[in-house]
Design a protein around this motif. Structure first.
Motif, mmCIF file in Angstrom:
data_model
loop_
_atom_site.group_PDB
_atom_site.id
_atom_site.type_symbol
_atom_site.label_atom_id
_atom_site.label_comp_id
_atom_site.label_asym_id
_atom_site.label_seq_id
_atom_site.Cartn_x
_atom_site.Cartn_y
_atom_site.Cartn_z
ATOM 1 N N TYR A 60 0.634 -1.375 0.084
ATOM 2 C CA TYR A 60 -0.126 0.194 0.071
ATOM 3 C C TYR A 60 0.874 1.305 -0.245
ATOM 4 O O TYR A 60 0.313 2.357 0.152
ATOM 5 C CB TYR A 60 -0.924 -0.117 1.266
ATOM 6 N N GLY A 61 2.252 1.039 -0.030
ATOM 7 C CA GLY A 61 3.042 2.186 0.088
ATOM 8 C C GLY A 61 2.971 3.151 1.262
ATOM 9 O O GLY A 61 3.625 4.266 0.967
ATOM 10 N N CYS A 62 2.787 2.584 2.375
ATOM 11 C CA CYS A 62 2.609 3.501 3.719
ATOM 12 C C CYS A 62 4.133 3.770 4.010
ATOM 13 O O CYS A 62 4.422 4.815 4.602
ATOM 14 C CB CYS A 62 1.707 2.718 4.662
ATOM 15 N N GLY A 63 4.878 2.984 3.854
ATOM 16 C CA GLY A 63 6.301 3.320 3.998
ATOM 17 C C GLY A 63 6.838 2.877 5.538
ATOM 18 O O GLY A 63 7.937 3.412 5.824
ATOM 19 N N ILE A 64 5.769 2.293 6.414
ATOM 20 C CA ILE A 64 5.795 2.139 7.805
ATOM 21 C C ILE A 64 7.077 0.849 7.948
ATOM 22 O O ILE A 64 7.601 1.046 9.113
ATOM 23 C CB ILE A 64 4.671 1.613 8.401
ATOM 24 N N CYS A 65 7.284 0.195 7.024
ATOM 25 C CA CYS A 65 8.144 -0.915 7.333
ATOM 26 C C CYS A 65 9.625 -0.344 7.196
ATOM 27 O O CYS A 65 10.405 -0.718 7.747
ATOM 28 C CB CYS A 65 8.079 -1.890 6.107
ATOM 29 N N ARG A 66 9.802 1.049 6.817
ATOM 30 C CA ARG A 66 10.956 1.469 6.926
ATOM 31 C C ARG A 66 11.440 1.768 8.361
ATOM 32 O O ARG A 66 12.769 2.032 8.562
ATOM 33 C CB ARG A 66 11.245 2.923 5.904
ATOM 34 N N ALA A 67 10.524 2.018 9.142
ATOM 35 C CA ALA A 67 10.945 2.852 10.466
ATOM 36 C C ALA A 67 11.918 1.677 11.186
ATOM 37 O O ALA A 67 12.784 2.089 12.202
ATOM 38 C CB ALA A 67 9.867 2.979 11.170
ATOM 39 N N GLY A 68 11.337 0.205 11.122
ATOM 40 C CA GLY A 68 12.318 -0.599 11.795
ATOM 41 C C GLY A 68 13.596 -1.287 11.146
ATOM 42 O O GLY A 68 14.240 -2.072 11.791
ATOM 43 N N CYS A 69 13.957 -0.609 9.782
ATOM 44 C CA CYS A 69 15.029 -1.104 9.154
ATOM 45 C C CYS A 69 16.457 -0.580 9.482
ATOM 46 O O CYS A 69 16.390 0.768 8.972
ATOM 47 C CB CYS A 69 14.766 -1.369 7.486
ATOM 48 N N THR A 70 17.138 -1.155 10.119
ATOM 49 C CA THR A 70 18.352 -0.210 10.666
ATOM 50 C C THR A 70 19.587 -0.222 9.357
ATOM 51 O O THR A 70 20.354 0.380 9.764
ATOM 52 C CB THR A 70 19.159 -0.817 11.776
ATOM 53 N N LYS A 71 19.127 -1.034 8.403
ATOM 54 C CA LYS A 71 20.111 -0.964 7.213
ATOM 55 C C LYS A 71 19.735 0.107 6.206
ATOM 56 O O LYS A 71 20.232 -0.076 5.053
ATOM 57 C CB LYS A 71 20.186 -2.246 6.556
ATOM 58 N N ASN A 72 18.624 0.541 6.297
ATOM 59 C CA ASN A 72 18.068 1.669 5.512
ATOM 60 C C ASN A 72 17.568 0.947 4.298
ATOM 61 O O ASN A 72 18.199 1.385 2.902
ATOM 62 C CB ASN A 72 18.822 2.835 5.071
ATOM 63 N N ALA A 73 17.126 -0.165 4.074
ATOM 64 C CA ALA A 73 17.362 -1.293 2.958
ATOM 65 C C ALA A 73 15.996 -0.898 2.240
ATOM 66 O O ALA A 73 15.719 -1.571 1.375
ATOM 67 C CB ALA A 73 17.542 -2.572 3.243
ATOM 68 N N ILE A 74 15.008 -0.127 2.644
ATOM 69 C CA ILE A 74 13.751 -0.099 2.114
ATOM 70 C C ILE A 74 13.470 1.339 1.653
ATOM 71 O O ILE A 74 13.766 2.072 2.294
ATOM 72 C CB ILE A 74 12.589 -0.630 3.187
ATOM 73 N N PHE A 75 13.027 1.420 0.397
ATOM 74 C CA PHE A 75 12.809 2.748 -0.114
ATOM 75 C C PHE A 75 11.363 2.852 -0.864
ATOM 76 O O PHE A 75 10.693 1.521 -1.133
ATOM 77 C CB PHE A 75 14.003 2.951 -1.172
ATOM 78 N N LEU A 76 10.806 3.882 -1.062
ATOM 79 C CA LEU A 76 9.729 3.928 -1.739
ATOM 80 C C LEU A 76 9.795 4.572 -3.133
ATOM 81 O O LEU A 76 10.727 5.455 -3.432
ATOM 82 C CB LEU A 76 8.671 5.028 -1.065
ATOM 83 N N ALA A 77 9.061 3.875 -4.014
ATOM 84 C CA ALA A 77 9.344 4.309 -5.440
ATOM 85 C C ALA A 77 7.886 4.776 -6.047
ATOM 86 O O ALA A 77 6.899 4.353 -5.536
ATOM 87 C CB ALA A 77 9.875 3.054 -6.476
ATOM 88 N N GLU A 78 7.841 5.343 -6.937
ATOM 89 C CA GLU A 78 6.641 6.030 -7.458
ATOM 90 C C GLU A 78 5.725 4.844 -7.911
ATOM 91 O O GLU A 78 6.348 3.716 -8.644
ATOM 92 C CB GLU A 78 6.974 6.615 -8.828
ATOM 93 N N ARG A 79 4.712 4.622 -7.590
ATOM 94 C CA ARG A 79 3.774 3.323 -8.043
ATOM 95 C C ARG A 79 3.816 3.359 -9.751
ATOM 96 O O ARG A 79 3.972 2.206 -10.050
ATOM 97 C CB ARG A 79 2.466 3.752 -7.539
ATOM 98 N N SER A 80 3.818 4.414 -10.336
ATOM 99 C CA SER A 80 3.651 4.512 -11.707
ATOM 100 C C SER A 80 4.694 3.772 -12.226
ATOM 101 O O SER A 80 4.906 3.450 -13.621
ATOM 102 C CB SER A 80 3.323 5.977 -12.148
ATOM 103 N N SER A 81 6.027 3.833 -11.396
ATOM 104 C CA SER A 81 7.191 3.276 -12.309
ATOM 105 C C SER A 81 7.398 1.693 -12.077
ATOM 106 O O SER A 81 8.201 1.234 -12.701
ATOM 107 C CB SER A 81 8.161 3.879 -11.545
ATOM 108 N N GLY A 82 6.483 0.993 -11.510
ATOM 109 C CA GLY A 82 6.566 -0.365 -11.113
ATOM 110 C C GLY A 82 5.627 -1.001 -12.067
ATOM 111 O O GLY A 82 4.375 -0.774 -11.831
ATOM 112 N N PRO A 83 6.173 -1.836 -12.963
ATOM 113 C CA PRO A 83 5.304 -2.728 -13.763
ATOM 114 C C PRO A 83 4.056 -3.262 -13.181
ATOM 115 O O PRO A 83 2.949 -3.592 -13.716
ATOM 116 C CB PRO A 83 6.106 -3.665 -14.588
ATOM 117 N N LEU A 84 4.344 -3.940 -11.951
ATOM 118 C CA LEU A 84 3.436 -4.763 -11.223
ATOM 119 C C LEU A 84 2.545 -3.886 -10.360
ATOM 120 O O LEU A 84 1.433 -4.266 -10.135
ATOM 121 C CB LEU A 84 3.858 -5.744 -10.587
#
Ligand code: SF4
Ligand code: SF4
Length: 282
Positions: free
Chosen positions: A253-277
């Motif tokens: 859903y693109g909420c970005g909440i999963c980023r808060a717990g990632c100490t490696k900064n491994a999660i990023f948000l990309a424009e929905r329109s740029s992802g084929p799926l």
């Protein structure tokens, strides 16, 4: 861009358009009646959820006809969209006042006051018609620190509070009160928020996904799985073979909440329109 951006965004994201928060829209009598009725009691939400439960018991062909009609009606009255914290910051950059008030959903589901809703306005809080209208409603559930149940916050205080809620796993959403007027930002979870319950558990979409979808950088991910605890939408999976987490863009859903717990900064948000799926999945 989602359907509301096309209809109400004039070429930009609909929730970043100041006109959609304007006091002028509150001049509409139908909207004013809707708002007064909406905040007067949580009972209508409880009844609405009961109706959804009955709808789900109908044969699937009946549901497939009735559900889109009901969703379209919902889109005209009270509909939401997930917004990551960066978009909340962009909203706060142009609105002029923020008030915190008790969440009517939580009053219905938990039966107590939970201050998760943030009313935003283009005018100072004292001048906001919405704040005045909510104050005037004789709603016994609106208790809180002052008798009207509204707390004026600075934008900095509100943002800090929203960041704390995010650390606790709550997902930010914007909401209309007779579309396209946007009354505020709520902070949702799938157990207590009726819109999330309807959307996730009952198959009745009450909100759009964010204009983003999350992705994991496998080079940075160490497979600790901390992020998976935060995702309320079941969009994350762990690959035993790769010892990494991956995100299903069709469920995110693109909420970005999963980023808060990632100490490696491994999660990023990309424009929905740029992802084929992800593109086209709202
Ligand atoms: S929290 Fe970050 S490092 Fe840990 S599994 Fe998730 S993405 Fe990978
Ligand atoms: S994977 Fe997507 S839906 Fe799940 S928490 Fe991350 S951004 Fe939100």
């Amino acid at each position: 861009m989602c359907e509301f951006c096309h209809k109400h965004g004039e070429g930009q994201r609909w929730y970043l358009r100041a006109e959609n928060y304007s006091e002028d829209l509150l001049g509409d009598l139908r909207r004013r009646r809707f708002i007064q009725s909406f905040f007067s009691s949580p009972q209508h939400l409880i009844e609405g959820e009961g109706k959804l439960g009955r709808l789900n018991q109908l044969p699937s062909f009946v549901r497939s006809v009735v559900t889109p009609i009901a969703v379209n009606r919902q889109k005209k009255s009270h509909y939401g969209q997930v917004v990551p914290i960066e978009e909340v910051e962009r909203i706060f950059a142009f609105v002029n006042s923020v008030v915190r008030l008790p969440c009517i959903c939580r009053q219905a589901t938990v039966g107590s006051e939970q201050r998760y809703c943030y009313g935003v306005s283009m005018v100072a809080q004292e001048e906001s018609q919405l704040a005045r209208m909510v104050r005037e409603i004789d709603a016994s559930y609106l208790t809180g620190p002052d008798t009207a149940g509204l707390e004026a916050l600075s934008k900095q205080e509100a943002l800090a509070s929203l960041r704390d809620l995010e650390k606790n796993g709550l997902c930010h959403t914007v909401w209309t009160l007779v579309t396209p007027f946007i009354g505020g930002i709520c902070n949702c979870d799938r157990s207590d928020c009726m819109a999330m319950r309807a959307t996730i558990a009952m198959g009745f979409p009450a909100m759009f996904r964010a204009e983003y979808a999350a992705e994991v950088n496998p080079e940075l991910c160490n497979g600790c799985r901390q992020c998976m605890r935060a995702c309320q939408f079941g969009a994350m999976g762990y690959s035993i073979a790769h010892e990494k987490v991956a995100i299903d863009p069709r469920r995110c859903y693109g909420c970005g909440i999963c980023r808060a717990g990632c100490t490696k900064n491994a999660i990023f948000l990309a424009e929905r329109s740029s992802g084929p799926l992800a593109q086209g999945v709202w």
